[in-house]
Design a protein around this motif. Structure first.
Motif, mmCIF file in Angstrom:
data_model
loop_
_atom_site.group_PDB
_atom_site.id
_atom_site.type_symbol
_atom_site.label_atom_id
_atom_site.label_comp_id
_atom_site.label_asym_id
_atom_site.label_seq_id
_atom_site.Cartn_x
_atom_site.Cartn_y
_atom_site.Cartn_z
ATOM 1 N N LEU A 280 0.859 -1.074 -0.111
ATOM 2 C CA LEU A 280 0.091 0.043 0.192
ATOM 3 C C LEU A 280 0.704 1.139 -0.052
ATOM 4 C CD1 LEU A 280 -2.857 1.466 0.246
ATOM 5 C CD2 LEU A 280 -2.376 1.115 2.876
ATOM 6 N N ALA A 281 1.988 1.108 0.773
ATOM 7 C CA ALA A 281 2.751 2.517 0.885
ATOM 8 C C ALA A 281 3.597 2.638 -0.727
ATOM 9 C CB ALA A 281 3.893 2.297 1.887
ATOM 10 N N ARG A 282 4.006 1.451 -1.371
ATOM 11 C CA ARG A 282 4.355 1.911 -2.815
ATOM 12 C C ARG A 282 3.572 2.419 -3.624
ATOM 13 N NH1 ARG A 282 7.154 -2.865 -1.333
ATOM 14 N NH2 ARG A 282 5.840 -4.289 -1.962
ATOM 15 N N ALA A 283 2.234 1.814 -3.676
ATOM 16 C CA ALA A 283 1.020 2.419 -4.396
ATOM 17 C C ALA A 283 0.960 3.921 -3.981
ATOM 18 C CB ALA A 283 -0.191 1.530 -4.162
ATOM 19 N N MET A 284 0.829 4.242 -2.641
ATOM 20 C CA MET A 284 0.491 5.781 -2.326
ATOM 21 C C MET A 284 1.712 6.666 -2.795
ATOM 22 S SD MET A 284 -1.366 5.505 1.153
ATOM 23 C CE MET A 284 -1.916 6.873 1.214
ATOM 24 N N THR A 285 2.892 6.348 -2.794
ATOM 25 C CA THR A 285 4.136 7.223 -3.187
ATOM 26 C C THR A 285 4.175 7.509 -4.653
ATOM 27 O OG1 THR A 285 5.571 5.185 -3.118
ATOM 28 C CG2 THR A 285 5.619 6.562 -1.052
ATOM 29 N N ASP A 286 3.352 6.463 -5.532
ATOM 30 C CA ASP A 286 3.041 6.914 -6.852
ATOM 31 C C ASP A 286 2.453 8.120 -7.310
ATOM 32 O OD1 ASP A 286 4.660 4.660 -7.321
ATOM 33 O OD2 ASP A 286 2.985 3.236 -7.818
ATOM 34 N N LYS A 287 1.887 8.856 -6.275
ATOM 35 C CA LYS A 287 0.979 9.935 -6.555
ATOM 36 C C LYS A 287 -0.057 9.739 -7.388
ATOM 37 C CE LYS A 287 4.122 12.585 -4.205
ATOM 38 N NZ LYS A 287 4.912 11.369 -3.860
ATOM 39 N N LYS A 288 -0.721 8.571 -7.359
ATOM 40 C CA LYS A 288 -1.597 8.271 -8.417
ATOM 41 C C LYS A 288 -3.014 8.075 -7.386
ATOM 42 C CE LYS A 288 0.723 6.955 -12.259
ATOM 43 N NZ LYS A 288 1.102 5.526 -13.056
ATOM 44 N N ASN A 289 -4.498 8.386 -7.696
ATOM 45 C CA ASN A 289 -5.475 8.038 -6.962
ATOM 46 C C ASN A 289 -5.671 6.679 -7.255
ATOM 47 O OD1 ASN A 289 -5.949 9.151 -9.609
ATOM 48 N ND2 ASN A 289 -7.988 8.978 -9.123
ATOM 49 N N GLN A 290 -6.255 5.915 -6.240
ATOM 50 C CA GLN A 290 -6.433 4.362 -6.541
ATOM 51 C C GLN A 290 -7.222 4.198 -5.557
ATOM 52 O OE1 GLN A 290 -3.586 0.856 -6.085
ATOM 53 N NE2 GLN A 290 -2.764 2.210 -7.467
ATOM 54 N N VAL A 291 -8.169 2.937 -5.721
ATOM 55 C CA VAL A 291 -9.150 2.098 -4.862
ATOM 56 C C VAL A 291 -8.452 0.436 -4.937
ATOM 57 C CG1 VAL A 291 -11.250 1.674 -3.976
ATOM 58 C CG2 VAL A 291 -10.995 4.000 -5.164
ATOM 59 N N ARG A 292 -8.479 0.481 -3.649
ATOM 60 C CA ARG A 292 -7.757 -1.058 -3.510
ATOM 61 C C ARG A 292 -8.191 -1.661 -1.995
ATOM 62 N NH1 ARG A 292 -1.470 -1.314 -4.235
ATOM 63 N NH2 ARG A 292 -2.023 -3.467 -3.054
ATOM 64 N N GLN A 293 -7.932 -3.044 -1.979
ATOM 65 C CA GLN A 293 -8.076 -3.905 -0.684
ATOM 66 C C GLN A 293 -6.806 -3.923 0.000
ATOM 67 O OE1 GLN A 293 -10.945 -6.639 -2.901
ATOM 68 N NE2 GLN A 293 -11.913 -6.474 -0.982
ATOM 69 N N PHE A 294 -6.779 -4.010 1.130
ATOM 70 C CA PHE A 294 -5.664 -4.521 2.042
ATOM 71 C C PHE A 294 -6.278 -5.028 3.483
ATOM 72 C CE2 PHE A 294 -6.507 -0.434 3.882
ATOM 73 C CZ PHE A 294 -6.071 -0.683 5.174
ATOM 74 N N SER A 295 -5.210 -5.735 3.826
ATOM 75 C CA SER A 295 -5.623 -6.409 5.090
ATOM 76 C C SER A 295 -4.529 -5.774 6.249
ATOM 77 C CB SER A 295 -4.852 -7.958 5.068
ATOM 78 O OG SER A 295 -5.032 -8.504 6.433
ATOM 79 N N GLY A 296 -5.523 -5.227 7.220
ATOM 80 C CA GLY A 296 -4.911 -4.271 8.278
ATOM 81 C C GLY A 296 -5.263 -5.116 9.441
ATOM 82 N N ASN A 297 -4.094 -5.537 10.303
ATOM 83 C CA ASN A 297 -4.352 -6.194 11.466
ATOM 84 C C ASN A 297 -5.051 -7.261 11.496
ATOM 85 O OD1 ASN A 297 -3.818 -6.258 14.526
ATOM 86 N ND2 ASN A 297 -5.274 -5.076 15.047
ATOM 87 N N GLY A 298 -5.029 -8.166 10.192
ATOM 88 C CA GLY A 298 -5.647 -9.200 9.998
ATOM 89 C C GLY A 298 -7.175 -9.077 9.627
ATOM 90 N N HIS A 299 -7.623 -7.909 9.344
ATOM 91 C CA HIS A 299 -8.975 -7.784 8.853
ATOM 92 C C HIS A 299 -8.910 -7.039 7.571
ATOM 93 C CE1 HIS A 299 -10.583 -8.898 12.915
ATOM 94 N NE2 HIS A 299 -9.482 -7.967 13.370
ATOM 95 N N PRO A 300 -9.745 -7.715 6.549
ATOM 96 C CA PRO A 300 -9.919 -6.984 5.377
ATOM 97 C C PRO A 300 -10.577 -5.370 5.332
ATOM 98 C CG PRO A 300 -11.646 -8.530 5.674
ATOM 99 C CD PRO A 300 -10.827 -8.516 6.761
ATOM 100 N N HIS A 301 -9.981 -4.477 4.419
ATOM 101 C CA HIS A 301 -10.198 -3.042 4.351
ATOM 102 C C HIS A 301 -10.411 -2.457 3.029
ATOM 103 C CE1 HIS A 301 -8.802 -3.419 8.691
ATOM 104 N NE2 HIS A 301 -9.519 -2.253 9.153
ATOM 105 N N MET A 302 -11.088 -1.674 2.650
ATOM 106 C CA MET A 302 -11.219 -0.920 1.673
ATOM 107 C C MET A 302 -10.640 0.487 1.730
ATOM 108 S SD MET A 302 -12.387 -1.249 -1.588
ATOM 109 C CE MET A 302 -14.036 -2.348 -1.617
#
Length: 742
Positions: free
Chosen positions: A321-343
C-alpha cells in the motif's frame, strides 16, 4: 359386518403414511440444500456489488475532499507567501523602515535562564532573539523593519480559523509570532535548540527548495497532543538573498475529520470510516492514534501520529500500500490491516505533495449482506422445521382417522335425544326484530346512533301473517275480523309498534338539535371571518401609517443630517486626513441608514402600490428580489392588464401581500431555482398563480399547520375569493388565487 371397506381404507392409509414420510424426508433435504446454495449465491453476488458501490463512493469522497483541501492549502500557502514577500520588502528597505518601529513602546530584555531576548508578554506580537548575546545596531534595525509586518501577521491569523500561529523566523535568529504566548521561559538555551534547524525552516531554505515555493511539513505536538502541519515560505530580499521563512501552523484534525462533513454523500457516516495523511515518502503525517495498530505501529501518546513510515510496516499488504501511495496516483484497493480486510481510497494533494486516504473496514459495509444471509438461513430452517411438523401432524391425523373408521365399523352411536325446547319460527323472527329495535333505541338515547345503525327494512323481517297497525283500520270504523291470533304474536306486535313510535320521536328531536347546532356554528364562523377581516384591515392601516411616518419624519431628518455632515467634511482642512476620513465614514453610515429606512418603509407599504397599481409594483418587487437572490430565477407575466388597468385597492393589497409572503417562504423553505408568477385578468375574475420547483411539503401535515398559509386563506376569504394550495415533496408548490373583481 362387512370388513372389505375397512381393509381397503387400512391399506390406503398405510400407503399414504409411507408416501408422506418419504416426501417429507426428501423435501426437507432439498429445502436445506437449496437454502444453503441460495444463501451462498446471494452473499457472493451482493458482496461483489457492494464492494463496487463502496469503491466508487470512497473514490468520489476522497477526490472531493482532496480537491477541497487542495484549495484550502493553496489559500493558506498563498497567505504565507504574502507574508514572506512583505517581510522581504521591508528587509530590503531596512535603511528606511529600520529607523522607527511600528510600536514605539517595543522593548526587549534578556531572560537569564537561557539568554534569549524577548518582549513584554502583554504585547500583541511576540518577539524572540537568540542569534547573539547582545542586541547590535543591525539586529535592532532588522527588528524595527520586521515590526511593520505585524499587522499582516495578525490579520492572517484571524482570517484562517484553522491556523494556530503565524510567525517569521530570520537567518539572524529573530522570530516574530502571533498570538503572543510568551514561550521564551520554556525554551532551552540557543546552544541546545535553534529554531532555524527545524524541518519547516530547513525544507524551505535554498538548498532543499530551489524553486522558492511554499513547503508543508509536520511539526512537534501542541499542548493538547495534536501534531501541527506547517506551511513555510522562504523570504528573499530584492537582490535574491535568503533572509528566513514566513510560516503558519495548522491543526491537522480539520483534514482528518473532513469526511464527517460530507452528509450529502452518505445518509449516515459508517462506523469505522476514517482518513489519514502521508507525505511523499510514505511517512504518516497525521493519523488518528486509535488506528495506528491497524498498520502495525504502537499508539502515539502525543495524539495524532507523525513519523511512522508505512513502507516499514511488518505486514506485506501495508508495504504494498505504501508503494502504491508514493506513486502519487489516486487509487481504490483492498488490503489487510491487523488481520482484517479493509477498503481504501487515496488521492494526492498536489500543493503539499501528500496523499489523503479514506479507509472503511469490510465488516462494516458487508454486515448487512451477511446479516441478511444469516436471516435467510434461519428462515429456511424455520420453514423446514414447520414443514416436518406439519407432515408429522398430518400423519397423526391419518392414523387417528384410520382408528376411528375401524371403531365406527363395530359400533354406531345413537343420535342424541332432543332435550331442549325450541322456539317456533314466528317467535324467533319477532324476538330478533324487537332486540334490534331496542338496541338501536339505546344507541340513540346515548347519542351513539350512526348512519349504519338506522332501522332498515331488512332488519325487521316479519312473518306475513303478523298483524300490523294498518291492518286494524277498516272503512266505516268497522273492526277487522281477526281469527283468534295467538297471544304471543299480539304481544310482539304491540312491542314493535311502541318501539317504532319512540324511535320516530327521538329522531325528530335529534334533527331539531342538529339544525340548531349547525346554525350556531355558521354564526360563529361568520363572526370569526368578520373579526379576521377587521384585524387584517387594522394591521394594514398600521403598516401604512408607520411607513408614512418613517418616510416623512426620519427621511427629512436624515436628509438634514446628511447635508450637515457634508458641510462639516468640507470645512475640515485637507491636511487633517484622519478627520476627513472619519467624517466620510459618518456620511456613509447616514446613507446606509437612509437606504435601510427606505427598504423597511417599502416592505411595510410600497408607494408604488398606491400610486401606480399592482402590476408595476410586482415588476419592481421581482427586480429587487432578483438582485438580492441571484440564484433564484423569477419569471413574471401579467395578462389582460392593458391600458394600465387597475383593480380595487383592497384586492391589489391582498394579492401583493400574498405574493410577498409566498416569495419569503420560497427563500426560507423552498430551496427553489425557478419561480413562475402569472397574473391574469379574466372577467369577472382575476387569477393569480405562483409556482416554484422547490422541495415542497406534505399537505396532510406541515401544510395545514403553517401560519403563513392560514393567513393567505384568511385574506382571500375576506375579499370573497378562493385559494388553492397544492404541494408535493421534492416536486414544488403551487398557489392559485381566484378573486372576483366585478
Amino acid at each position: 359386518m362387512n370388513s372389505t371397506p375397512v381393509k381397503t381404507g387400512f391399506r390406503f392409509l398405510i400407503i399414504f403414511f409411507l408416501l408422506s414420510a418419504l416426501s417429507m424426508g426428501g423435501l426437507s433435504y432439498a429445502t436445506k440444500l437449496g437454502a444453503a446454495k441460495l444463501g451462498s449465491f446471494y452473499t457472493d453476488e451482493n458482496e461483489d456489488y457492494i464492494r463496487k458501490q463502496v469503491s466508487g463512493l470512497l473514490s468520489g469522497l476522497t477526490y472531493e475532499q482532496a480537491m477541497k483541501y487542495e484549495a484550502a492549502l493553496q489559500k493558506i500557502s498563498s497567505l504565507s507567501q504574502v507574508i514572506a514577500k512583505q517581510a522581504g520588502f521591508f528587509l530590503s528597505r531596512i535603511h528606511t523602515y529600520g529607523k522607527v518601529p511600528m510600536n514605539s513602546d517595543e522593548k526587549l530584555t534578556v531572560y537569564p535562564p537561557n539568554g534569549i531576548f524577548s518582549n513584554d508578554p502583554f504585547e500583541m506580537t511576540g518577539i524572540n532573539f537568540w542569534g547573539a548575546s547582545a542586541l547590535t545596531k543591525d539586529v535592532s534595525r532588522e527588528l524595527r523593519a520586521l515590526s511593520h509586518v505585524d499587522p499582516l501577521i495578525i490579520e492572517t491569523r484571524r482570517l484562517i480559523p484553522e491556523c494556530t500561529t503565524a510567525y517569521i523566523v530570520t537567518e539572524s535568529g529573530i522570530s516574530r509570532y502571533f498570538p503572543n504566548t510568551h514561550n521564551v521561559e520554556k525554551l532551552p538555551p540557543p546552544a541546545e535548540y535553534d529554531m532555524r534547524k527545524e524541518d519547516f525552516c530547513v525544507m524551505a531554505g535554498p538548498e532543499k527548495n530551489p524553486s522558492r515555493k511554499a513547503v508543508w511539513t509536520s511539526t512537534s505536538p501542541e499542548k493538547n497532543g495534536n501534531r501541527l502541519l506547517t506551511v513555510s515560505s522562504p523570504i528573499y530580499s530584492s537582490k535574491g538573498k535568503y533572509m528566513g521563512i514566513a510560516a503558519l501552523d495548522v491543526r491537522p484534525e480539520l483534514i482528518l475529520n473532513a469526511l464527517s462533513d460530507t452528509g450529502h454523500h452518505l445518509r449516515e457516516i459508517p462506523e469505522g470510516l476514517f482518513s489519514f495523511l502521508t507525505d511523499d515518502t510514505g511517512r504518516l503525517v497525521a493519523c488518528p492514534p486509535e488506528r495506528l495498530k491497524m498498520f502495525g505501529f504502537e499508539t502515539d501518546p502525543d495524539g495524532f501520529s507523525g513519523g511512522n513510515k508505512l513502507s516499514e510496516a511488518s505486514e506485506s499488504d501495508i508495504r504494498d500500500l505504501a508503494r502504491a501511495m508514493t506513486d502519487k496516483k489516486n487509487q481504490v484497493r483492498q488490503f489487510s490491516g491487523n488481520g482484517h480486510p479493509h477498503m481504501i481510497a487515496f488521492h494526492p494533494i498536489p500543493s503539499a505533495g501528500w496523499q489523503l486516504a479514506a479507509v472503511l473496514p469490510e465488516s462494516v459495509f458487508l454486515a448487512s449482506v451477511r446479516n441478511t444471509a444469516g436471516q435467510m438461513a434461519l428462515t429456511a430452517e424455520k420453514l423446514r422445521v414447520g414443514f416436518i411438523t406439519g407432515a408429522a401432524i398430518l400423519l397423526l391425523l391419518s392414523t387417528g382417522t384410520m382408528i376411528t373408521l375401524f371403531i365406527r365399523q363395530f359400533a354406531s352411536p345413537e343420535p342424541p335425544a332432543d332435550t331442549e325446547m325450541q322456539l317456533s319460527g314466528n317467535e324467533i323472527s319477532d324476538s330478533h326484530a324487537i332486540n334490534i329495535l331496542i338496541k338501536k333505541y339505546l344507541k340513540m338515547k346515548n347519542g351513539e346512533l350512526t348512519e349504519n345503525d338506522l332501522v332498515m327494512e331488512d332488519d325487521l323481517v316479519m312473518e306475513d301473517d303478523l298483524i300490523m297497525e294498518d291492518d286494524l283500520i277498516m272503512e266505516d270504523g268497522e273492526e277487522p275480523e281477526v281469527k283468534d291470533p295467538e297471544p304471543g304474536l299480539v304481544d310482539s306486535h304491540s312491542k314493535i309498534v311502541g318501539v317504532m313510535k319512540k324511535l320516530d320521536e327521538m329522531q325528530k328531536d335529534h334533527s331539531v338539535k342538529l339544525r340548531k347546532e349547525m346554525a350556531e356554528r355558521q354564526r360563529v364562523a361568520s363572526e370569526i371571518r368578520h373579526l379576521s377581516t377587521r384585524l387584517i384591515t387594522s394591521n394594514e392601516e398600521g403598516r401604512k401609517e408607520l411607513a408614512q411616518d418613517l418616510h416623512d419624519e426620519f427621511g427629512q431628518t436624515l436628509a438634514a443630517l446628511h447635508m450637515n455632515a457634508e458641510t462639516l467634511q468640507n470645512s475640515i482642512p485637507s491636511d487633517l486626513t484622519e478627520q476627513r476620513l472619519a467624517s466620510g465614514s459618518l456620511i456613509g453610515l447616514i446613507e446606509q441608514l437612509g437606504d435601510k429606512i427606505r427598504s423597511i418603509s417599502s416592505d411595510l407599504r410600497p408607494d408604488l402600490l398606491d400610486d401606480l397599481g399592482l402590476v408595476p409594483t410586482l415588476d419592481w418587487y421581482v427586480k429587487e428580489f432578483t438582485e438580492q437572490q441571484p440564484d433564484i430565477k423569477v419569471e413574471f407575466q401579467a395578462v389582460g392588464f392593458g391600458n394600465r388597468r387597475r383593480l380595487s385597492s383592497e384586492v391589489e393589497l391582498v394579492l401583493y401581500r400574498i405574493f410577498q409572503e409566498s416569495m419569503n417562504n420560497i427563500v426560507k423553505h423552498a430551496k427553489a431555482e425557478i419561480v413562475d408568477v402569472t397574473l391574469t385578468h379574466n372577467y369577472p375574475n382575476v387569477i393569480f398563480t405562483i409556482k416554484d420547483n422547490g422541495v415542497g411539503f406534505d399537505e396532510e401535515t406541515k401544510g395545514k399547520e403553517g401560519i403563513g398559509l392560514l393567513g393567505m386563506r384568511e385574506r382571500v376569504v375576506a375579499i370573497n375569493g378562493q385559494v388553492d394550495i397544492r404541494s408535493l415533496v421534492d416536486r414544488g408548490t403551487m398557489i392559485r388565487l381566484e378573486v372576483p373583481v366585478d
